[in-house]
Design a protein around this motif. Structure first.
Motif, PDB file in Angstrom:
ATOM      1  N   ASP A  31       0.833  -1.212   0.000  1.00 50.31           N
ATOM      2  CA  ASP A  31       0.000   0.000   0.000  1.00 50.31           C
ATOM      3  C   ASP A  31       0.870   1.265   0.000  1.00 50.31           C
ATOM      4  N   PHE A  32       1.970   1.242   0.777  1.00 51.02           N
ATOM      5  CA  PHE A  32       2.834   2.424   0.832  1.00 51.02           C
ATOM      6  C   PHE A  32       3.512   2.661  -0.520  1.00 51.02           C
ATOM      7  N   ARG A  33       3.919   1.553  -1.173  1.00 53.65           N
ATOM      8  CA  ARG A  33       4.557   1.716  -2.481  1.00 53.65           C
ATOM      9  C   ARG A  33       3.556   2.282  -3.496  1.00 53.65           C
ATOM     10  N   THR A  34       2.309   1.789  -3.432  1.00 50.37           N
ATOM     11  CA  THR A  34       1.268   2.333  -4.330  1.00 50.37           C
ATOM     12  C   THR A  34       1.024   3.805  -4.036  1.00 50.37           C
ATOM     13  N   ALA A  35       0.987   4.147  -2.726  1.00 48.66           N
ATOM     14  CA  ALA A  35       0.744   5.538  -2.346  1.00 48.66           C
ATOM     15  C   ALA A  35       1.885   6.441  -2.817  1.00 48.66           C
ATOM     16  N   THR A  36       3.130   5.966  -2.694  1.00 46.12           N
ATOM     17  CA  THR A  36       4.253   6.801  -3.145  1.00 46.12           C
ATOM     18  C   THR A  36       4.210   6.998  -4.659  1.00 46.12           C
ATOM     19  N   ALA A  37       3.836   5.929  -5.396  1.00 46.51           N
ATOM     20  CA  ALA A  37       3.735   6.089  -6.852  1.00 46.51           C
ATOM     21  C   ALA A  37       2.684   7.140  -7.209  1.00 46.51           C
ATOM     22  N   LEU A  38       1.529   7.096  -6.512  1.00 48.69           N
ATOM     23  CA  LEU A  38       0.476   8.086  -6.761  1.00 48.69           C
ATOM     24  C   LEU A  38       0.923   9.481  -6.311  1.00 48.69           C
ATOM     25  N   SER A  39       1.711   9.526  -5.206  1.00 51.17           N
ATOM     26  CA  SER A  39       2.241  10.820  -4.748  1.00 51.17           C
ATOM     27  C   SER A  39       3.189  11.419  -5.775  1.00 51.17           C
ATOM     28  N   SER A 153      12.047   4.623   5.151  1.00 54.66           N
ATOM     29  CA  SER A 153      11.095   5.189   4.190  1.00 54.66           C
ATOM     30  C   SER A 153      10.449   6.449   4.737  1.00 54.66           C
ATOM     31  N   GLY A 154      10.261   6.534   6.077  1.00 53.98           N
ATOM     32  CA  GLY A 154       9.703   7.749   6.663  1.00 53.98           C
ATOM     33  C   GLY A 154      10.627   8.942   6.467  1.00 53.98           C
ATOM     34  N   GLN A 155      11.938   8.751   6.679  1.00 49.84           N
ATOM     35  CA  GLN A 155      12.891   9.841   6.456  1.00 49.84           C
ATOM     36  C   GLN A 155      12.920  10.252   4.985  1.00 49.84           C
ATOM     37  N   ALA A 156      12.868   9.250   4.091  1.00 48.67           N
ATOM     38  CA  ALA A 156      12.868   9.563   2.659  1.00 48.67           C
ATOM     39  C   ALA A 156      11.614  10.351   2.284  1.00 48.67           C
ATOM     40  N   ALA A 157      10.460   9.970   2.877  1.00 49.28           N
ATOM     41  CA  ALA A 157       9.219  10.709   2.594  1.00 49.28           C
ATOM     42  C   ALA A 157       9.310  12.136   3.121  1.00 49.28           C
ATOM     43  N   ASP A 158       9.849  12.318   4.348  1.00 57.38           N
ATOM     44  CA  ASP A 158      10.015  13.678   4.884  1.00 57.38           C
ATOM     45  C   ASP A 158      10.917  14.516   3.983  1.00 57.38           C
ATOM     46  N   THR A 159      12.006  13.907   3.499  1.00 53.59           N
ATOM     47  CA  THR A 159      12.923  14.625   2.601  1.00 53.59           C
ATOM     48  C   THR A 159      12.200  15.073   1.332  1.00 53.59           C
ATOM     49  N   HIS A 160      11.437  14.141   0.741  1.00 55.42           N
ATOM     50  CA  HIS A 160      10.734  14.451  -0.522  1.00 55.42           C
ATOM     51  C   HIS A 160       9.701  15.554  -0.314  1.00 55.42           C
ATOM     52  N   ILE A 161       8.882  15.461   0.742  1.00 56.86           N
ATOM     53  CA  ILE A 161       7.818  16.449   0.975  1.00 56.86           C
ATOM     54  C   ILE A 161       8.425  17.818   1.300  1.00 56.86           C
ATOM     55  N   ALA A 162       9.490  17.849   2.121  1.00 53.57           N
ATOM     56  CA  ALA A 162      10.118  19.131   2.462  1.00 53.57           C
ATOM     57  C   ALA A 162      10.638  19.825   1.203  1.00 53.57           C
ATOM     58  N   LEU A 163      11.248  19.058   0.284  1.00 54.75           N
ATOM     59  CA  LEU A 163      11.779  19.663  -0.936  1.00 54.75           C
ATOM     60  C   LEU A 163      10.641  20.114  -1.855  1.00 54.75           C
ATOM     61  N   ARG A 277      13.038   3.705  -4.126  1.00 56.13           N
ATOM     62  CA  ARG A 277      13.913   2.551  -3.854  1.00 56.13           C
ATOM     63  C   ARG A 277      13.709   2.029  -2.437  1.00 56.13           C
ATOM     64  N   ASP A 278      13.558   2.955  -1.460  1.00 51.31           N
ATOM     65  CA  ASP A 278      13.325   2.507  -0.077  1.00 51.31           C
ATOM     66  C   ASP A 278      12.016   1.740   0.032  1.00 51.31           C
ATOM     67  N   ALA A 279      10.942   2.256  -0.620  1.00 52.62           N
ATOM     68  CA  ALA A 279       9.652   1.570  -0.555  1.00 52.62           C
ATOM     69  C   ALA A 279       9.738   0.196  -1.207  1.00 52.62           C
ATOM     70  N   ALA A 280      10.442   0.117  -2.376  1.00 56.87           N
ATOM     71  CA  ALA A 280      10.587  -1.176  -3.057  1.00 56.87           C
ATOM     72  C   ALA A 280      11.426  -2.136  -2.218  1.00 56.87           C
ATOM     73  N   GLY A 281      12.512  -1.616  -1.593  1.00 56.42           N
ATOM     74  CA  GLY A 281      13.336  -2.482  -0.744  1.00 56.42           C
ATOM     75  C   GLY A 281      12.572  -3.021   0.452  1.00 56.42           C
ATOM     76  N   ASP A 282      11.777  -2.144   1.096  1.00 55.07           N
ATOM     77  CA  ASP A 282      10.969  -2.608   2.230  1.00 55.07           C
ATOM     78  C   ASP A 282       9.974  -3.671   1.786  1.00 55.07           C
ATOM     79  N   LEU A 283       9.388  -3.466   0.603  1.00 46.91           N
ATOM     80  CA  LEU A 283       8.424  -4.454   0.109  1.00 46.91           C
ATOM     81  C   LEU A 283       9.114  -5.782  -0.188  1.00 46.91           C
TER      82      LEU A 283
END
Length: 875
Positions: A31-39, A153-163, A277-283
């Motif tokens: 679900d998180f990987r799908t959500a990141t793709a949609l994001s 993946s949480g840190q990567a998401a924070d990095t992406h949203i902040a940028l 990559r983080d989301a895919a690795g976690d999956l």
């Protein structure tokens, strides 16, 4: 056997629990990987909208072929990004409602483009509208990436949203400063440091969570030439002493900020790639653990299966037989017989099961008997509780209590149905049950009373056939909404009665899609809508009356509104002559023959009359019969009862309009008579002075000169005295001549307006430029006199009050209107409200149907414009 199976079962349960947990974890990762793709698609859409925003602002600031083409290309790119996001969100399970929010933003963006095309929005307003769309999309992207199944993946998401947010702050700064640099001299209330402060805060958030490689790339971007230009621009704007010539140019700022933002977007794409990559690795990790735990579970299950097969070999036939009998009994099969009759524990169990089967057969018989009694509506039947013991007796007792409660509930239900049927039949509102197949299933008598159709007719045809043809499309759309489970409130449409007339119904409905039914209630709002329509029509006519429009316009509007309100075939306002004949003053669709008969009946009785399909109501002005308002039905049916009282409201407005018009005519005539009497008095005084006093003064001058000539020897004192008297007579004659000309100039009566104005300007104390474009021949006397006195008064004011050095007078005739303009270059400040001589000029001009307008701003001179209607010439 239990000692062996218990630990094995526990181990199997533990393994299964672990496998289920791993499966849930893998689902969360998916679900998180799908959500990141949609994001990521949403982030691409925000980039496209940001480019469209700056293109739209540039096109608004500097419209041209290049900027308009750039805006069009940006809009196409946004549409492609939006379609990609909608396609990716098609299978999104939610929450949030991504398709709904994207669709809402699409509609908002479409409306904004329409407004941008009309040019009704300024550049800041246009940017603010785009900002609202961007805020919602960025919030949506942040929500999609808020799952954070792991710390990485949480840190990567924070990095992406902040940028993402930092890029948006830079985009808004670019737009706002583009507006500022486009017109640097225009006043701006721009806080130029707020976006840079927000961007810095967001980049600090990025710095705390981003990996070292991305941090290094960010520092490189900030220290490159575009980044340094942006920083220098910010410092210049923040410096209160910096001069505007130190600001960058409009094009220079756009180039530098665009390059810097494009470089930030490259880093943002890299951050997105890291997050992906983080989301895919976690999956992949979760799937590996899931496969491992599943393998362990299968191994344990195989071991348990082997153990069960081994133990099965040692189970004896009696246990199998007893087990089969218990299973058959649990499934309700009472025909199975356990034959084993040993005296061991299994035999005792077999005997117990045989007794249980017999008891169960008797219990089943009691239950079947009770069910039969219920089917036959014999609710007084009770089971024989005394034939059973223990739990069975309690069970049958409970069933007897249930039967008693059911009988009581059945009685209450019958009573409730009777009460509901009474309400259903007595309700004044329309109540019905309709099917989703388009047919009424049940209607109450109010339907028959309101629509005139019988219940059989209403139930036998699709109910859309009773709806007015113009409302069927709307009603069908509402039916589709009800079929989807949406409730309906206060929907209005028209139904056609059996006599062809229309009734407006207001509906509230609730669907029960499982049963395919719609429960609905309707209220007849025909009369309330009719009253509202009548009030609107009366207000429209009353507005015309209050504005003082000519009576013939009021009569035409009254006839038109009467026809609309009564839905009649024709309507007319008539006036009775001295011989009793009726003259049509205003009509709608022409009066019918029966309407003329009704008008004649009103004239005879001086009261409302109904003749055939027509109705007439008298118009009474000053307690006398003036005329009538008549209306005739369109079809063969007569107008409904109460039409007379509804027409009475319109006749009152007509009477008011006539009284107002008569008062205005009397006032205008009175003012014209006063002005005419004043002009006649001036002409009489001028004639009397010319024929009387002037002639006597001339005679006295001649006599005095003759007396002087008759004296041969004149004493010096007498001669001086006679000369003094002669000079006084000359001066008195000149003054009297000037007064006579001022009262009513003779040249105006003899030569007309043109020569009179030229003579007036020649005597003026200030230079006058005269531009006369008058028709050949004379104008009406009252118009010539009014123009002469207005011009004379203006020239006098220009000398005495305005201290003017030049006056321009022009007169021309256009479209049967004489327009005279008198303008000076004096001090201005003339005001009609301060009781100046201009008030008399206004009265004189308006008394003959003209208009006078004065424009006199202080320090800019005075301009006076007179417009006087001329009599129309035939041919």
């Amino acid at each position: 056997m239990l000692l062996v199976l218990l630990p094995v079962t526990g181990m199997l349960a533990f393994t299964v629990f672990g496998a289920v947990s791993q499966w849930h974890e893998a689902e969360t990762m998916r679900d998180f990987r799908t959500a990141t793709a949609l994001s990521f698609r949403t982030a691409a859409l925000t980039d496209a909208i940001a480019r469209e925003r700056i293109a739209a602002v540039r096109a608004r600031l500097r419209p041209g072929a290049a900027t308009l083409k750039e805006r069009s290309g940006a809009e196409h790119a946004t549409d492609r990004a939006l379609n990609a996001a909608l396609l990716g969100a098609a299978d999104w399970p939610g929450p949030p409602d991504v398709p709904g929010r994207l669709d809402a933003r699409s509609r908002q963006l479409h409306a904004l483009r329409l407004q941008s095309g009309t040019g009704s929005l300024t550049a800041p307003q246009l940017a603010a509208q785009y900002d609202t769309i961007e805020d919602d999309l960025l919030e949506l992207a942040a929500t999609l990436e808020s799952g954070r199944p792991t710390r990485t993946s949480g840190q990567a998401a924070d990095t992406h949203i902040a940028l993402l947010n930092a890029i948006e702050a830079a985009e808004r700064e670019r737009t706002e400063l583009a507006v500022l640099f486009d017109s640097p001299d225009a006043p701006h209330a721009t806080a130029t440091d707020r976006w840079s402060a927000l961007e810095k805060a967001l980049l600090d958030d990025f710095d705390r969570t981003a990996p070292a490689a991305l941090k290094g790339r960010l520092y490189v971007v900030l220290l490159q030439h575009p980044g340094l230009v942006v920083r220098t621009t910010r410092e210049t704007l923040a410096d209160p002493h910096a001069k505007k010539n130190a600001w960058p140019t409009y094009a220079g700022w756009l180039t530098a900020s665009t390059q810097r933002i494009d470089a930030l977007r490259v880093i943002q794409h890299q951050a997105a790639a890291e997050l992906g990559r983080d989301a895919a690795g976690d999956l992949d990790t979760a799937r590996t653990r899931e496969a491992r735990d599943l393998s362990v579970s299968l191994a344990v299950l195989a071991a348990v299966t082997v153990l069960a097969l081994t133990l099965r070999q040692s189970i004896t036939r009696p246990l199998s037989e007893v087990s089969a009998g218990a299973r058959a009994l649990s499934e309700g099969d009472l025909s199975y017989d356990i034959r084993y009759a040993g005296r061991d524990e299994l035999g005792a169990v077999a005997d117990t099961f045989r007794e249980l089967r017999v008891t169960t057969e008797r219990l089943a018989g009691e239950i079947n008997t009770m069910n039969t009694a219920i089917d036959d509506n014999r609710l007084g039947h009770r089971a024989d509780v005394a034939a059973f013991e223990g739990t069975w007796a309690q069970l049958l007792g409970g069933m007897n209590g249930t039967m008693a409660s059911f009988a009581a509930a059945h009685g209450r239900r019958d009573k409730a149905e009777e009460e509901l049927a009474s309400i259903f039949h007595l309700s004044l509102d329309l109540l019905c049950i309709a099917g989703l197949d388009g047919y009424f299933k049940r209607v109450n008598p109010a339907f028959e009373r309101t629509l005139g159709h019988s219940a059989d007719a209403l139930l036998g045809r699709p109910w859309l056939e009773f709806v007015h043809p113009e409302d069927r499309a709307r009603t069908r759309a509402v039916l589709d909404r009800l079929a989807s489970g949406v409730e309906l409130a206060e929907f209005e449409n028209r139904f056609v009665r059996d006599d062809g007339t229309e009734r407006w119904l207001q509906w509230s409905a609730r669907p029960v899609t499982a049963d395919g039914l719609i429960y609905a209630a309707a209220r007849d709002v025909t009369e309330s809508r009719r009253a509202a329509r009548e009030q609107t029509a009366l207000r429209q006519v009353a507005t015309l009356v209050a504005r003082g429009v000519p009576p013939h316009e009021v009569f035409a509007e009254v006839a038109d509104q009467v026809g609309k309100v009564l839905s009649s075939g024709s309507a007319a306002v008539l006036r009775y002559g001295a011989d009793g004949a009726a003259t049509v003053l205003g009509s709608a669709r022409g009066p019918a023959a029966e309407a003329e008969t009704a008008a004649a009946e009103v004239a005879r009785t001086a009261s409302p009359a109904r003749v055939g399909r027509s109705v007439g109501v008298p118009i009474v002005v000053d307690d006398r019969l003036w005329g009538a308002v008549v209306a005739a039905a369109a079809g063969s049916e007569p107008l409904p009862p109460g039409t007379e009282s509804r027409l009475a409201d319109f006749t009152e407005l007509v009477a008011t309009a006539l009284a107002n018009a008569d008062s205005r005519d009397q006032l205008t005539a009175s003012r014209a008579r006063v002005v005419a009497a004043g002009d006649a008095s001036r002409r009489r005084i001028e004639r009397d002075l010319h024929d009387g006093v002037q002639q006597r003064l001339v005679s006295l001058q001649l006599d005095l000169r003759m007396a002087q000539s008759m004296l041969d020897e004149q004493p010096e004192e007498l001669a001086e005295q006679l000369d003094h008297i002669a000079k006084g007579l000359d001066d008195a004659f000149g003054d009297l001549l000037q007064v006579a000309r001022g009262i009513h100039p003779a040249i105006l009566s003899k030569g007309g307006l043109g020569p009179a104005l030229r003579a007036l300007t020649r005597r003026s104390a200030v230079p006058v430029e005269l531009d006369l474009r008058l028709p050949p021949g004379r104008l009406p006397e009252q118009i010539e006199v009014a123009v002469y006195y207005v011009t004379s008064e203006c020239l006098t004011n220009a000398v005495k009050h305005a201290r003017a050095s030049f006056v321009a007078v022009s007169a021309r005739v256009e479209d049967d209107v004489l327009e005279v303009t008198i303008a000076d270059d004096g001090v201005g400040g003339a005001d009609l409200g301060r009781g100046s001589g201009l008030i008399g000029l206004v009265d004189r001009v308006e008394a003959i149907g003209g208009k006078l307008h004065v424009g006199s701003p202080p320090g800019e001179g005075t301009t006076l414009v007179v417009r006087l209607p001329l009599p129309r010439t035939e041919g």
